[in-house]
Design an enzyme around this catalytic site. Sequence first.
Site, PDB file in Angstrom:
ATOM      1  N   ASP A   1      37.565  40.228  37.651  1.00 45.63           N
ATOM      2  CA  ASP A   1      37.372  38.949  38.344  1.00 45.63           C
ATOM      3  C   ASP A   1      37.615  37.787  37.381  1.00 45.63           C
ATOM      4  OD1 ASP A   1      36.753  37.196  40.366  1.00 45.63           O
ATOM      5  OD2 ASP A   1      34.588  37.543  40.304  1.00 45.63           O
TER       6      ASP A   1
ATOM      7  N   GLU B   1      42.273  34.264  36.339  1.00 45.33           N
ATOM      8  CA  GLU B   1      43.432  33.383  36.531  1.00 45.33           C
ATOM      9  C   GLU B   1      43.969  32.777  35.224  1.00 45.33           C
ATOM     10  OE1 GLU B   1      41.703  34.461  40.000  1.00 45.33           O
ATOM     11  OE2 GLU B   1      40.642  33.338  38.464  1.00 45.33           O
TER      12      GLU B   1
ATOM     13  N   ASP C   1      37.565  34.977  47.404  1.00 44.49           N
ATOM     14  CA  ASP C   1      36.310  34.416  47.909  1.00 44.49           C
ATOM     15  C   ASP C   1      36.519  33.778  49.280  1.00 44.49           C
ATOM     16  OD1 ASP C   1      35.371  35.249  45.500  1.00 44.49           O
ATOM     17  OD2 ASP C   1      35.156  33.262  44.621  1.00 44.49           O
TER      18      ASP C   1
END
Length: 924
Positions: free
Chosen positions: A444, A447, A606
């Site tokens: 997670d 990015e 999300d």
Amino acid sequence: MNVAECPGYALESLVESDTGLTALLELAGPACNAFGEDIKSLAIEVTYESRARVHVKIFDTANKQFTIPESVIARPPAPAVSYKSDSDLVFNYNPLPFAFWITRRSEPDAAPLFDTRASSLPPTPIAPVITTDDSTALDGFPLVFEDQYLQVTSALPHGTNIYGLGEIIASSGFRRDIGTDGGVGTVQTMWSRDIEDPIDQNMYGAHPMYLEHRFNSTTNKSSSHGVLLLSSSGADILLLTPPNSDVSLVEYRMLGGILDFYFFSGPTSKEVIEQYGTVIGYPMWQPAWGFGFHLCRWGFHNISEVRDNIDQMRAANIPLEVQWNDIDLYQTYRDFTSDPISYPGDEMRALIQELAENHQHYIPIVDAAVAVTVNSTDVYDPYTKGVEEDVWIKNPDGSLYIGSVWPGYTVFPDWFSENVQRFWTEALRNWTEKGIEFSGIWLDMNEASSFCSYSCGTGANISALAPLDNSGTVITGYPECYNDTISGPSGNMTVNGKSTNSCATNTSSTTSKRGVGAGGETGVNLNAPPYTIHNGFTGLANHTLATNATHAGGYVELDVHNMWGLMEEKTTHLAVQDIYPGKRPFLISRSTFPSSGRWTGHWLGDNYSKWQYMYLSIQGVLQFQIYQIPMVGSDTCGFLGNSDEELCNRWMQLSAFVPFYRNHNTYGAIPQEPYRWPSVANASRIAIAVRYSLLPYWYTLFANASMAGSPPVRALFYEFPNEPELFTVDRQWLVGSDILVTPVLTPGATTVDGIFPGRGSVIWRDWYTHSVVNATIGANTTLDAPLSHINVHIRDSSALLLHQEPAYTIYETRQGPYSLLVSLSASGDAFGTAYVDDGISYPPGPSRSLTFQAGRGTLKIQSEGAYQIEQKLETVTVLGIQKPTQVTLGGQVISGWSYRGAQEELILSNVTIDLNGCSTLEWR
């Protein structure tokens, strides 16, 4: 900042070869320097790499522009033979000004597939096509190749069908808005960012690949092709149709790099996706257990709550394959730890081993950023070991780049570091030795995400920034039609016998030359390039790493940002493979890039507990099939906000028919595990039973993906390409070629509309009853859809190997017998295949391939391979036949069969067919 005066390039020094051509491109006039400095000398290489693929590479002759290293994405080797004369694709060019176009050899009179000639594009200048966005003004269409800006434009047929170019949640649906049919056009930005699922903005991943499907209304025939620009550069890709133009267009605006195009000829959509896989790699082999039901909640306060959750699932008889932990597992949110009070290592080991004994699995989260020690007494080996191994990203001056994430100040792994693979593997291995004996990993925040801009921790008081505290968080708000001020906070569909649906209707809501070492160069604006892409956070460094952050080898973040998640996925996959040798790793990651599917699956991020987002998840699943990342799914029941009973009921059904099936919600929201509401528990048991029955089919589809790049989940038009009414359908999908899924996507509904492809030429049968559907030809058919029921239909001409007795776990299910479901066409034919192996070996070990072929009253089962299937085929069901007078198996008359006339269904029960050999079943 206007390309109208850019001179383009002239082609010189052309050299033809058996495999393609090479040439030089020289600037054809005075430099325009629109968004940087024009590069005067370029080279072009055109290679016919196969009959279906042409590679067009345009780069600076000095080789100073960033190019994706082969160590990150290995490209196919040079062709050993010539495909130039028999390729279905043909490269054409004009020398001055240089332009090129790609045509089909098989359709020489058709419009080019890609066409950069100014004469094929509308006259310029053109006022902003999207009137609210001045940057969509089109000043001109020359080839622009500058140190900080590249531009190339291609004409498209007016109103053509474009799919892909993501990651995106598009308001237009799976089919992209190109500015026709009431649309305004699209600006697709390639810049990975951490953001709660936005609509029509850049998000977690970057995939500069599109599939185009063209329909010829004269011949009533269609064909598909694909275009990949293999670049990690930040970019805008525009899909527009200027006013009064008879063509649409795609325009690439890149912040650097080179133009590295691959063109795929198809001509079917499935073949385009497969051909794309030959360049970036086929998807990883999935372990069989990965197809089970996964469960997570951010907000388990301790291990006792996790244990209770597992027990509740068992008590409700809802299959649970994998238990996950979010960051509440950690000690002060630090990677590779478990909280010594809430999640003691020895207790975690005991829990995980208990799961393993029950043939269940455990997956923890790994966040991208690693905490910095706060003082000299702080002991945190992953950070200090990383400093010793020199694996952290740095500032241009060589100091550590320090951002801020959940644990406070953090550093970020540099995946280009020569020591990072050893470091990352050791960190994961140490974690298992401390009790977190994971079966897979959840990646997670990659990015990468940072909660401050630039290196905010450099020179700061490290001890001053404490870990974030969510302990007092309470989520308010519910999905459409549920009003907690009236009905209370349970989310139940009824309270005291009264419906909580407050909606009036049953409709859903609307819905400088820079190369290695560029961080230290002068005259190059790394942090704010002259052309501003449409990043949803505006500045490129917002909520992520600064673009001048420097990696080993001198690479700067501006050039490699979009690949950060991919490189973490590859490193983690190899680490897990090292820790558990011989077994297939299971990874799920948020940020992705071309070739991520070789190393990981993906969840859709999300999302929100809203009906709209349940619908939007379908286009996400379809998109990632194009990107060769087929193991994909959403957070079932929604992540952000509170779900309610009806929404969760419908979503648990929907997700049972997509590859990755996980229920997960955020901290402070009401619990949404499927046992929380009786109707959701019931819907879940039904849907999971169907899913587990279909596991041999799912498994075969994914084996075909890993071996040939075939997409397991398909848009309807992939299988029925000449039916234009299907081109925009994204409320239904096909699992493989044979299973049609039509979910309920609106609150309060007891029916659902769905189209049945084939225009009457296909017989569709209900999964549950086996009855033939009386479908409207070429339009929607209304189907009954009471609560807890999802419509699933079987295509004719199919033969599906199934698990006869779906059980609590995938292991138990696989130990049981098989059944075979054959759905005959009107002419009495059917065909199917199955791939069987042990479900865990890496790389794939012994396997067995089965073929089922029916015709003229005969079903033949062929079997090849070294893997021995212990389980027998005990039931055979054949749909679409008249009642026979005699049934034989292997030439022997059998009596243990039954027939249902209304369904034209022959059922053979209690047979014992060895799937390691060949068998013949006949009926007369």
